[in-house]
Write a protein that holds these residues in place. Sequence first.
Motif, PDB file in Angstrom:
ATOM      1  N   PRO A  63       0.597  -1.014  -0.178  1.00 59.83           N
ATOM      2  CA  PRO A  63      -0.080   0.066   0.200  1.00 59.83           C
ATOM      3  C   PRO A  63       0.980   1.323  -0.315  1.00 59.83           C
ATOM      4  O   PRO A  63       2.123   1.021   0.549  1.00 59.83           O
ATOM      5  CB  PRO A  63      -0.536   0.357   1.714  1.00 59.83           C
ATOM      6  CG  PRO A  63       0.231  -0.593   2.326  1.00 59.83           C
ATOM      7  CD  PRO A  63       0.528  -1.961   1.607  1.00 59.83           C
ATOM      8  N   TYR A  64       0.437   2.406  -0.847  1.00 61.02           N
ATOM      9  CA  TYR A  64       1.114   3.314  -0.780  1.00 61.02           C
ATOM     10  C   TYR A  64       0.093   4.225  -0.039  1.00 61.02           C
ATOM     11  O   TYR A  64       0.790   5.513   0.306  1.00 61.02           O
ATOM     12  CB  TYR A  64       1.630   4.009  -2.321  1.00 61.02           C
ATOM     13  CG  TYR A  64      -0.322   4.034  -2.807  1.00 61.02           C
ATOM     14  CD1 TYR A  64      -0.646   5.273  -2.836  1.00 61.02           C
ATOM     15  CD2 TYR A  64       0.288   2.916  -3.724  1.00 61.02           C
ATOM     16  CE1 TYR A  64      -2.090   5.262  -3.967  1.00 61.02           C
ATOM     17  CE2 TYR A  64      -1.249   3.322  -5.118  1.00 61.02           C
ATOM     18  CZ  TYR A  64      -1.531   4.214  -5.216  1.00 61.02           C
ATOM     19  OH  TYR A  64      -3.227   4.515  -6.068  1.00 61.02           O
ATOM     20  N   ASN A  65      -0.706   4.256   0.496  1.00 61.90           N
ATOM     21  CA  ASN A  65      -1.422   5.434   1.534  1.00 61.90           C
ATOM     22  C   ASN A  65      -1.384   4.471   2.529  1.00 61.90           C
ATOM     23  O   ASN A  65      -2.201   3.794   2.779  1.00 61.90           O
ATOM     24  CB  ASN A  65      -2.929   5.384   0.511  1.00 61.90           C
ATOM     25  CG  ASN A  65      -3.494   6.163   2.012  1.00 61.90           C
ATOM     26  OD1 ASN A  65      -3.104   7.345   2.347  1.00 61.90           O
ATOM     27  ND2 ASN A  65      -4.964   6.542   1.603  1.00 61.90           N
ATOM     28  N   LEU A  66      -1.038   5.396   4.056  1.00 61.16           N
ATOM     29  CA  LEU A  66      -1.191   5.130   5.059  1.00 61.16           C
ATOM     30  C   LEU A  66      -1.883   6.036   5.619  1.00 61.16           C
ATOM     31  O   LEU A  66      -2.006   5.489   7.410  1.00 61.16           O
ATOM     32  CB  LEU A  66       0.523   5.124   6.262  1.00 61.16           C
ATOM     33  CG  LEU A  66       1.612   4.340   4.423  1.00 61.16           C
ATOM     34  CD1 LEU A  66       3.045   4.335   5.348  1.00 61.16           C
ATOM     35  CD2 LEU A  66       1.405   2.696   4.981  1.00 61.16           C
ATOM     36  N   GLY A  67      -2.475   6.690   5.295  1.00 65.41           N
ATOM     37  CA  GLY A  67      -3.913   7.172   5.706  1.00 65.41           C
ATOM     38  C   GLY A  67      -2.889   8.813   6.713  1.00 65.41           C
ATOM     39  O   GLY A  67      -2.205   9.069   6.912  1.00 65.41           O
ATOM     40  N   ILE A  68      -4.067   8.733   7.284  1.00 66.11           N
ATOM     41  CA  ILE A  68      -4.490  10.502   7.956  1.00 66.11           C
ATOM     42  C   ILE A  68      -3.688  10.356   9.627  1.00 66.11           C
ATOM     43  O   ILE A  68      -4.781   9.150   9.868  1.00 66.11           O
ATOM     44  CB  ILE A  68      -5.983  11.330   8.259  1.00 66.11           C
ATOM     45  CG1 ILE A  68      -5.649  11.893   6.848  1.00 66.11           C
ATOM     46  CG2 ILE A  68      -5.466  12.454   9.104  1.00 66.11           C
ATOM     47  CD1 ILE A  68      -5.469  12.627   6.417  1.00 66.11           C
ATOM     48  N   HIS A  69      -2.986  11.099  10.258  1.00 66.23           N
ATOM     49  CA  HIS A  69      -2.704  10.440  11.773  1.00 66.23           C
ATOM     50  C   HIS A  69      -3.097  11.796  12.347  1.00 66.23           C
ATOM     51  O   HIS A  69      -1.562  13.265  12.260  1.00 66.23           O
ATOM     52  CB  HIS A  69      -1.304  10.198  11.576  1.00 66.23           C
ATOM     53  CG  HIS A  69      -1.041   8.162  10.753  1.00 66.23           C
ATOM     54  ND1 HIS A  69      -1.445   7.356  11.482  1.00 66.23           N
ATOM     55  CD2 HIS A  69      -1.386   8.164   9.444  1.00 66.23           C
ATOM     56  CE1 HIS A  69      -1.463   6.474  10.662  1.00 66.23           C
ATOM     57  NE2 HIS A  69      -1.165   6.790   9.578  1.00 66.23           N
ATOM     58  N   PRO A  70      -3.099  11.791  13.669  1.00 69.78           N
ATOM     59  CA  PRO A  70      -3.344  13.076  14.723  1.00 69.78           C
ATOM     60  C   PRO A  70      -1.983  12.727  15.337  1.00 69.78           C
ATOM     61  O   PRO A  70      -2.057  13.016  16.467  1.00 69.78           O
ATOM     62  CB  PRO A  70      -4.221  12.785  15.361  1.00 69.78           C
ATOM     63  CG  PRO A  70      -4.481  11.355  15.551  1.00 69.78           C
ATOM     64  CD  PRO A  70      -4.202  10.597  14.271  1.00 69.78           C
ATOM     65  N   ALA A  71      -0.520  13.555  14.754  1.00 72.83           N
ATOM     66  CA  ALA A  71       0.599  13.435  15.280  1.00 72.83           C
ATOM     67  C   ALA A  71       0.856  14.379  14.772  1.00 72.83           C
ATOM     68  O   ALA A  71       0.920  14.701  13.684  1.00 72.83           O
ATOM     69  CB  ALA A  71       0.801  12.182  15.445  1.00 72.83           C
ATOM     70  N   TYR A 104      -1.173  -0.119  11.073  1.00 77.06           N
ATOM     71  CA  TYR A 104      -0.418   0.866  11.187  1.00 77.06           C
ATOM     72  C   TYR A 104      -1.528   2.439  10.450  1.00 77.06           C
ATOM     73  O   TYR A 104      -2.173   3.010  11.632  1.00 77.06           O
ATOM     74  CB  TYR A 104       1.328   1.642  10.771  1.00 77.06           C
ATOM     75  CG  TYR A 104       1.704   3.074  10.690  1.00 77.06           C
ATOM     76  CD1 TYR A 104       2.117   3.266  11.650  1.00 77.06           C
ATOM     77  CD2 TYR A 104       1.104   3.903   9.414  1.00 77.06           C
ATOM     78  CE1 TYR A 104       1.778   5.012  11.960  1.00 77.06           C
ATOM     79  CE2 TYR A 104       1.892   5.388   9.868  1.00 77.06           C
ATOM     80  CZ  TYR A 104       2.184   5.822  11.285  1.00 77.06           C
ATOM     81  OH  TYR A 104       2.757   7.555  10.599  1.00 77.06           O
ATOM     82  N   ARG A 105      -2.276   2.891  10.040  1.00 73.73           N
ATOM     83  CA  ARG A 105      -3.002   2.319   9.508  1.00 73.73           C
ATOM     84  C   ARG A 105      -4.895   2.629   9.800  1.00 73.73           C
ATOM     85  O   ARG A 105      -5.370   3.813  10.434  1.00 73.73           O
ATOM     86  CB  ARG A 105      -3.291   2.050   7.856  1.00 73.73           C
ATOM     87  CG  ARG A 105      -4.910   3.553   6.992  1.00 73.73           C
ATOM     88  CD  ARG A 105      -4.950   3.632   5.328  1.00 73.73           C
ATOM     89  NE  ARG A 105      -5.719   3.972   4.956  1.00 73.73           N
ATOM     90  CZ  ARG A 105      -6.353   3.890   3.741  1.00 73.73           C
ATOM     91  NH1 ARG A 105      -5.411   3.602   3.108  1.00 73.73           N
ATOM     92  NH2 ARG A 105      -7.407   5.226   4.082  1.00 73.73           N
TER      93      ARG A 105
END
Length: 246
Positions: free
Chosen positions: A149-157, A240-241
């Motif tokens: 996967p190349y999209n590991l998503g949104i992370h609040p950090a 992780y995502r």
Amino acid sequence: MTDQILVLRLAGPLQSWGVRGGFAEYRDTVDHPTRSGVLGFLGCALGLPRGSAPGDLAELDLAVRVDRPGTPMEDYHTIGGQSLSEVVPSADGSRRRGAFLTRRAYRADAAYTVALTGPAALLHNLCDALDQPTYIPYLGRRACPPSAPYNLGIHPAGVDTVFTTAPLDRTAPRKKDTVTVDVIATVNPGDPAATHILNDNPLGQRRFTQRSLARTTLTLPADLCTGDNPTERYEKLHNYRYIKTN
């Protein structure tokens, strides 16, 4: 307010992040993703025409963690219609007039984690577009597709937290508890921390301005490494995502 970061994993058999425009005899690559290349990657997902101005994407900043620097390699190409005098062999064994000889540089088997910051609405729109891209994104050149996967998503950090928690796309070293990687981030012009300058800030129509960058090192725990087992790597990236931990 907590920062929001869109995290990309840019990995594949070949990548090429050039900073010289046009059909030059030598098409170069630097050793990490460029701003123009990453914005082009996102533009593909959004369906932006090639060569268009970055628009809202200009609001993004990016930092890059070099998980695997890869191996430099070159390939040989001929481009038709660029020379009136050159005569070169063609694939069918004949000789072709009006071709231009080129060499193209790549990074083989490289992997990078990219942290994108910007307006929250834009990041979420990009995240959705990457899951259902209009055009297939590519790693600097259209012949270089990304591994999934190349999209590991949104992370609040913050960026620092992302780079110290995101899976490290490499094999863990033997008998070592830590791994040292490079991090490349944008800095203000004239900043004494700057280590290099790239002409990679896109304006559209193959026009660019310069960007100052700083390269630093980061020491991470070896257990962040995904390893070379495809199933285990995918599981770590997926978790992780989608599986958030406090």
